[in-house]
Scaffold this motif. Sequence first.
Motif, PDB file in Angstrom:
ATOM      1  N   LEU A  75     -16.029  36.140 -54.035  1.00  0.00           N
ATOM      2  CA  LEU A  75     -17.029  35.084 -53.855  1.00  0.00           C
ATOM      3  C   LEU A  75     -16.390  33.809 -53.304  1.00  0.00           C
ATOM      4  CD1 LEU A  75     -19.366  35.418 -56.963  1.00  0.00           C
ATOM      5  CD2 LEU A  75     -19.967  35.760 -54.568  1.00  0.00           C
ATOM      6  N   LYS A  76     -15.194  33.492 -53.796  1.00  0.00           N
ATOM      7  CA  LYS A  76     -14.501  32.313 -53.270  1.00  0.00           C
ATOM      8  C   LYS A  76     -14.174  32.507 -51.793  1.00  0.00           C
ATOM      9  CE  LYS A  76     -12.473  30.642 -57.568  1.00  0.00           C
ATOM     10  NZ  LYS A  76     -11.240  30.461 -58.331  1.00  0.00           N
ATOM     11  N   ALA A  77     -13.690  33.709 -51.438  1.00  0.00           N
ATOM     12  CA  ALA A  77     -13.376  33.978 -50.033  1.00  0.00           C
ATOM     13  C   ALA A  77     -14.640  33.909 -49.183  1.00  0.00           C
ATOM     14  CB  ALA A  77     -12.718  35.354 -49.900  1.00  0.00           C
ATOM     15  N   TYR A  78     -15.749  34.443 -49.701  1.00  0.00           N
ATOM     16  CA  TYR A  78     -17.028  34.402 -48.979  1.00  0.00           C
ATOM     17  C   TYR A  78     -17.470  32.959 -48.759  1.00  0.00           C
ATOM     18  CZ  TYR A  78     -22.071  34.631 -48.314  1.00  0.00           C
ATOM     19  OH  TYR A  78     -23.340  34.438 -47.851  1.00  0.00           O
ATOM     20  N   ASN A  79     -17.390  32.140 -49.809  1.00  0.00           N
ATOM     21  CA  ASN A  79     -17.805  30.739 -49.681  1.00  0.00           C
ATOM     22  C   ASN A  79     -16.907  29.990 -48.703  1.00  0.00           C
ATOM     23  OD1 ASN A  79     -20.004  30.902 -51.385  1.00  0.00           O
ATOM     24  ND2 ASN A  79     -18.785  30.473 -53.215  1.00  0.00           N
ATOM     25  N   GLU A  80     -15.613  30.302 -48.704  1.00  0.00           N
ATOM     26  CA  GLU A  80     -14.709  29.665 -47.744  1.00  0.00           C
ATOM     27  C   GLU A  80     -15.094  30.034 -46.310  1.00  0.00           C
ATOM     28  OE1 GLU A  80     -10.692  30.620 -48.712  1.00  0.00           O
ATOM     29  OE2 GLU A  80     -10.779  29.579 -50.639  1.00  0.00           O
ATOM     30  N   LEU A  81     -15.384  31.321 -46.090  1.00  0.00           N
ATOM     31  CA  LEU A  81     -15.786  31.758 -44.748  1.00  0.00           C
ATOM     32  C   LEU A  81     -17.109  31.123 -44.332  1.00  0.00           C
ATOM     33  CD1 LEU A  81     -14.809  35.531 -44.814  1.00  0.00           C
ATOM     34  CD2 LEU A  81     -13.736  33.707 -43.495  1.00  0.00           C
ATOM     35  N   LYS A  82     -18.040  31.042 -45.270  1.00  0.00           N
ATOM     36  CA  LYS A  82     -19.336  30.435 -44.970  1.00  0.00           C
ATOM     37  C   LYS A  82     -19.169  28.963 -44.620  1.00  0.00           C
ATOM     38  CE  LYS A  82     -22.487  29.931 -48.208  1.00  0.00           C
ATOM     39  NZ  LYS A  82     -23.518  30.192 -49.215  1.00  0.00           N
ATOM     40  N   ASN A  83     -18.345  28.267 -45.384  1.00  0.00           N
ATOM     41  CA  ASN A  83     -18.096  26.853 -45.086  1.00  0.00           C
ATOM     42  C   ASN A  83     -17.392  26.691 -43.744  1.00  0.00           C
ATOM     43  OD1 ASN A  83     -19.293  26.063 -47.463  1.00  0.00           O
ATOM     44  ND2 ASN A  83     -17.370  25.990 -48.606  1.00  0.00           N
ATOM     45  N   GLU A  84     -16.470  27.587 -43.445  1.00  0.00           N
ATOM     46  CA  GLU A  84     -15.773  27.529 -42.161  1.00  0.00           C
ATOM     47  C   GLU A  84     -16.755  27.762 -41.009  1.00  0.00           C
ATOM     48  OE1 GLU A  84     -12.096  29.682 -39.795  1.00  0.00           O
ATOM     49  OE2 GLU A  84     -12.391  30.079 -41.927  1.00  0.00           O
ATOM     50  N   ASN A  85     -17.679  28.718 -41.183  1.00  0.00           N
ATOM     51  CA  ASN A  85     -18.693  28.958 -40.144  1.00  0.00           C
ATOM     52  C   ASN A  85     -19.559  27.725 -39.932  1.00  0.00           C
ATOM     53  OD1 ASN A  85     -17.921  31.536 -39.505  1.00  0.00           O
ATOM     54  ND2 ASN A  85     -19.417  32.523 -40.825  1.00  0.00           N
ATOM     55  N   ARG A  87     -18.711  24.639 -40.532  1.00  0.00           N
ATOM     56  CA  ARG A  87     -17.863  23.632 -39.896  1.00  0.00           C
ATOM     57  C   ARG A  87     -17.709  23.918 -38.402  1.00  0.00           C
ATOM     58  NH1 ARG A  87     -12.942  23.760 -38.475  1.00  0.00           N
ATOM     59  NH2 ARG A  87     -12.425  25.612 -39.675  1.00  0.00           N
ATOM     60  N   ILE A  88     -17.522  25.186 -38.046  1.00  0.00           N
ATOM     61  CA  ILE A  88     -17.369  25.556 -36.635  1.00  0.00           C
ATOM     62  C   ILE A  88     -18.667  25.313 -35.874  1.00  0.00           C
ATOM     63  CG2 ILE A  88     -17.037  27.526 -35.079  1.00  0.00           C
ATOM     64  CD1 ILE A  88     -14.961  28.573 -37.086  1.00  0.00           C
ATOM     65  N   LYS A  89     -19.817  25.612 -36.472  1.00  0.00           N
ATOM     66  CA  LYS A  89     -21.102  25.346 -35.814  1.00  0.00           C
ATOM     67  C   LYS A  89     -21.270  23.856 -35.534  1.00  0.00           C
ATOM     68  CE  LYS A  89     -23.824  29.244 -37.505  1.00  0.00           C
ATOM     69  NZ  LYS A  89     -24.925  29.661 -38.374  1.00  0.00           N
ATOM     70  N   SER A  95     -19.254  19.204 -29.824  1.00  0.00           N
ATOM     71  CA  SER A  95     -18.433  19.270 -28.616  1.00  0.00           C
ATOM     72  C   SER A  95     -19.270  19.416 -27.346  1.00  0.00           C
ATOM     73  CB  SER A  95     -17.444  20.436 -28.723  1.00  0.00           C
ATOM     74  OG  SER A  95     -18.127  21.669 -28.660  1.00  0.00           O
ATOM     75  N   ILE A  96     -20.549  19.752 -27.487  1.00  0.00           N
ATOM     76  CA  ILE A  96     -21.406  19.899 -26.310  1.00  0.00           C
ATOM     77  C   ILE A  96     -21.769  18.507 -25.808  1.00  0.00           C
ATOM     78  CG2 ILE A  96     -23.641  20.696 -25.484  1.00  0.00           C
ATOM     79  CD1 ILE A  96     -23.459  22.976 -27.488  1.00  0.00           C
ATOM     80  N   ASP A  97     -21.389  18.232 -24.556  1.00  0.00           N
ATOM     81  CA  ASP A  97     -21.674  16.943 -23.931  1.00  0.00           C
ATOM     82  C   ASP A  97     -22.422  17.223 -22.632  1.00  0.00           C
ATOM     83  OD1 ASP A  97     -21.714  14.271 -23.331  1.00  0.00           O
ATOM     84  OD2 ASP A  97     -19.667  14.237 -22.540  1.00  0.00           O
TER      85      ASP A  97
END
Length: 162
Positions: A75-85, A87-89, A95-97
């Motif tokens: 669950l911790k790994a899942y939450n980290e991946l979800k937060n990273e996704n 953040r990337i979004k 970054s779109i200009d």
Amino acid sequence: MLEDKNYINGTAARKLVYDVYEENAVLNAKKKQRNNNKVKRKIVLCLLLVFAMGSLAMYRYSRITEMNYEIDKQLKAYNELKNENIRIKVEIENSIDIQKIKEFAEKELGMHKPDKHQITYVRVPQTDLTIVSEAAKEEEMKNAGIFSVIINKVNLLANLLY
């Protein structure tokens, strides 16, 4: 046929009531020792059974705890991946200009804004029309009352006029 414990089965002779163990002290002690050994074996087997059941219960709870730790880790790994996704979004959206896209399109792809004579306007109706099959209309008519049928017909006529 009734059995009498005082007679030998099938004869008229009486059983002799003679116990060798009562008169002989050595044999009596051996008999008591055998009986004590049986009781001791039963107690040891019961203790082993209780120990085995307790060990099984402890093993089961240890496996459950281990699985809970593994679930928590996943669950911790899942939450980290979800937060990273997320953040990337956000990073992609930031970054779109529009200016950079416009420059890239003009310089790299050779695109430019159309001239006035190249623009064609298309009229898009304000309402979307859905074509309903005749079978569906008939089914709707069967299920609806008279007033709702009249209201539907008026709505269809109004939609056609606009």
